[in-house]
Design a protein around this motif. Sequence first.
Motif, PDB file in Angstrom:
ATOM      1  N   LYS A 162       0.840  -1.199   0.000  1.00 29.29           N
ATOM      2  CA  LYS A 162       0.000   0.000   0.000  1.00 29.29           C
ATOM      3  C   LYS A 162       0.872   1.245   0.000  1.00 29.29           C
ATOM      4  O   LYS A 162       1.986   1.232   0.518  1.00 29.29           O
ATOM      5  CB  LYS A 162      -0.919   0.011   1.223  1.00 29.29           C
ATOM      6  CG  LYS A 162      -1.900  -1.157   1.282  1.00 29.29           C
ATOM      7  CD  LYS A 162      -2.768  -1.079   2.532  1.00 29.29           C
ATOM      8  CE  LYS A 162      -3.745  -2.256   2.583  1.00 29.29           C
ATOM      9  NZ  LYS A 162      -4.602  -2.207   3.806  1.00 29.29           N
TER      10      LYS A 162
ATOM     11  N   ALA B   8       2.199   4.578   1.373  1.00 28.54           N
ATOM     12  CA  ALA B   8       2.303   5.060   2.751  1.00 28.54           C
ATOM     13  C   ALA B   8       2.313   6.574   2.816  1.00 28.54           C
ATOM     14  O   ALA B   8       2.793   7.252   1.904  1.00 28.54           O
ATOM     15  CB  ALA B   8       3.577   4.521   3.392  1.00 28.54           C
TER      16      ALA B   8
ATOM     17  N   SER C 288       3.897   9.853   4.514  1.00 28.71           N
ATOM     18  CA  SER C 288       5.214  10.133   5.060  1.00 28.71           C
ATOM     19  C   SER C 288       5.124  10.542   6.522  1.00 28.71           C
ATOM     20  O   SER C 288       4.294  11.378   6.892  1.00 28.71           O
ATOM     21  CB  SER C 288       5.896  11.249   4.271  1.00 28.71           C
ATOM     22  OG  SER C 288       7.103  11.638   4.909  1.00 28.71           O
TER      23      SER C 288
ATOM     24  N   TYR D  41       4.176   7.673  -3.351  1.00 26.29           N
ATOM     25  CA  TYR D  41       4.496   7.864  -1.939  1.00 26.29           C
ATOM     26  C   TYR D  41       3.911   9.158  -1.395  1.00 26.29           C
ATOM     27  O   TYR D  41       3.913  10.196  -2.038  1.00 26.29           O
ATOM     28  CB  TYR D  41       6.017   7.874  -1.759  1.00 26.29           C
ATOM     29  CG  TYR D  41       6.466   8.033  -0.323  1.00 26.29           C
ATOM     30  CD1 TYR D  41       6.371   6.975   0.570  1.00 26.29           C
ATOM     31  CD2 TYR D  41       6.968   9.248   0.139  1.00 26.29           C
ATOM     32  CE1 TYR D  41       6.777   7.110   1.884  1.00 26.29           C
ATOM     33  CE2 TYR D  41       7.385   9.391   1.458  1.00 26.29           C
ATOM     34  CZ  TYR D  41       7.282   8.322   2.324  1.00 26.29           C
ATOM     35  OH  TYR D  41       7.682   8.472   3.629  1.00 26.29           O
ATOM     36  N   ASN D  42       3.407   9.064  -0.181  1.00 22.85           N
ATOM     37  CA  ASN D  42       2.784  10.172   0.556  1.00 22.85           C
ATOM     38  C   ASN D  42       1.447  10.597  -0.026  1.00 22.85           C
ATOM     39  O   ASN D  42       0.965  11.697   0.254  1.00 22.85           O
ATOM     40  CB  ASN D  42       3.729  11.378   0.672  1.00 22.85           C
ATOM     41  CG  ASN D  42       3.495  12.165   1.956  1.00 22.85           C
ATOM     42  OD1 ASN D  42       2.842  11.692   2.886  1.00 22.85           O
ATOM     43  ND2 ASN D  42       4.031  13.376   2.022  1.00 22.85           N
TER      44      ASN D  42
ATOM     45  N   ARG E 267      11.779  -5.546   2.923  1.00 21.32           N
ATOM     46  CA  ARG E 267      11.086  -5.033   4.103  1.00 21.32           C
ATOM     47  C   ARG E 267      11.980  -5.058   5.342  1.00 21.32           C
ATOM     48  O   ARG E 267      11.896  -4.179   6.196  1.00 21.32           O
ATOM     49  CB  ARG E 267       9.802  -5.840   4.329  1.00 21.32           C
ATOM     50  CG  ARG E 267       8.687  -5.460   3.350  1.00 21.32           C
ATOM     51  CD  ARG E 267       7.444  -6.296   3.506  1.00 21.32           C
ATOM     52  NE  ARG E 267       6.307  -5.661   2.829  1.00 21.32           N
ATOM     53  CZ  ARG E 267       5.278  -6.313   2.326  1.00 21.32           C
ATOM     54  NH1 ARG E 267       5.212  -7.632   2.416  1.00 21.32           N
ATOM     55  NH2 ARG E 267       4.292  -5.659   1.730  1.00 21.32           N
TER      56      ARG E 267
ATOM     57  N   HIS F 283       7.387  -1.476  -2.975  1.00 22.45           N
ATOM     58  CA  HIS F 283       7.642  -1.346  -1.541  1.00 22.45           C
ATOM     59  C   HIS F 283       8.630  -0.226  -1.267  1.00 22.45           C
ATOM     60  O   HIS F 283       8.350   0.668  -0.456  1.00 22.45           O
ATOM     61  CB  HIS F 283       8.170  -2.646  -0.953  1.00 22.45           C
ATOM     62  CG  HIS F 283       8.683  -2.466   0.437  1.00 22.45           C
ATOM     63  ND1 HIS F 283       7.852  -2.128   1.499  1.00 22.45           N
ATOM     64  CD2 HIS F 283       9.951  -2.508   0.959  1.00 22.45           C
ATOM     65  CE1 HIS F 283       8.574  -1.984   2.602  1.00 22.45           C
ATOM     66  NE2 HIS F 283       9.851  -2.201   2.294  1.00 22.45           N
TER      67      HIS F 283
ATOM     68  N   GLU G 282       5.850   2.548  -0.644  1.00 22.40           N
ATOM     69  CA  GLU G 282       5.495   2.180   0.722  1.00 22.40           C
ATOM     70  C   GLU G 282       6.517   2.687   1.738  1.00 22.40           C
ATOM     71  O   GLU G 282       6.157   3.096   2.846  1.00 22.40           O
ATOM     72  CB  GLU G 282       5.362   0.664   0.818  1.00 22.40           C
ATOM     73  CG  GLU G 282       4.640   0.170   2.056  1.00 22.40           C
ATOM     74  CD  GLU G 282       4.271  -1.308   1.954  1.00 22.40           C
ATOM     75  OE1 GLU G 282       3.123  -1.651   2.303  1.00 22.40           O
ATOM     76  OE2 GLU G 282       5.119  -2.120   1.524  1.00 22.40           O
ATOM     77  N   ALA G 283       7.805   2.668   1.365  1.00 21.74           N
ATOM     78  CA  ALA G 283       8.858   3.053   2.315  1.00 21.74           C
ATOM     79  C   ALA G 283       9.546   4.363   1.955  1.00 21.74           C
ATOM     80  O   ALA G 283      10.285   4.910   2.777  1.00 21.74           O
ATOM     81  CB  ALA G 283       9.899   1.934   2.412  1.00 21.74           C
TER      82      ALA G 283
END
Length: 305
Positions: free
Chosen positions: A6, A8, A10, A120-121, A220, A254, A258-259
């Motif tokens: 998913k 993410a 921030s 992202y964010n 991860r 990811h 996600e990261a």
Amino acid sequence: MKAGIKVAASPFGPDDELGAVNFLAAAHQTNTLTRVDPAKVYDLSVDYFVGMPSFQAAGDPSYQIFMSHTPDGTVVDNLNGVGEQVNRNVCYSGDVVFLYTHTGTHIDALNHFGIDGHIYNGFSDREHLGSRNWTKGGVDVIPPIIARTVLLDIAKLKGVVCLEDSYAITVADIEDELSRTGLSINEGDVVFVRTGRMSYWPDGSKTLGNPPGLSLEAARWLTAQHISVVGADQECVEVGPSQHEDNWLPVHCHFLAEAGVPMIELLNLEELSADDVNEFCVIAAPVRLKGATGAPIRPVALRLT
């Protein structure tokens, strides 16, 4: 097996476009620079040349370079209007480069991959993607990278020149490699992964396709250590083909969506491996292409004392 990735938000706020690069604190960079041994500089990039291995499977163009000005041509064209005598005296050359931004040693920006129309964010293609480029998460916002870097030399760990095609690097592999080198991964560190693929460069039949690389579980594990940037010596950092039925590049999604971890691909890590250098300072800066999803980058490495 599904990846279940998913987008993410921030932890650095709703306007943040840097993601994990925020972990590159000034104090961390200063401490790393004080430990640098300048005796030898390792160039971790590859040359760009016509016919070089590049990702064209999805229809992206190969690298091309053309002369736009030559000394003799300038005399004939006289496009600068200064005349034959001056143009014969002043030998003028110029060129034009045409390439997919994910060619050669390059960095992936956070807008390169997303999930369900969002990067992202939570930035969306509906609101933040124009007719030419993204207005959020582009490679131009990535600052110069100066960081302690740990090389996970998985090929050396396994005692092979290169990992076999489609070998999925596991968490156990990472832990075994850290035990072998006696190193740890700290917040803000950059992590590079060596599979051995670059030992075949520039043979595209051996350096591209069905790459050994990080499994999603290993990716991860790395992001749980709050690394700032990740990189590898092959074209996508992750193992291919995908091990997850719902995502063809789950590790990309990811790291990026996600990261919030930018990815450097097609690094030349062979000289570092040959010299048994597993901890070093990396200094790198991408070309600032406004809003682009990636850009060429030339990282250099210096040993740490």
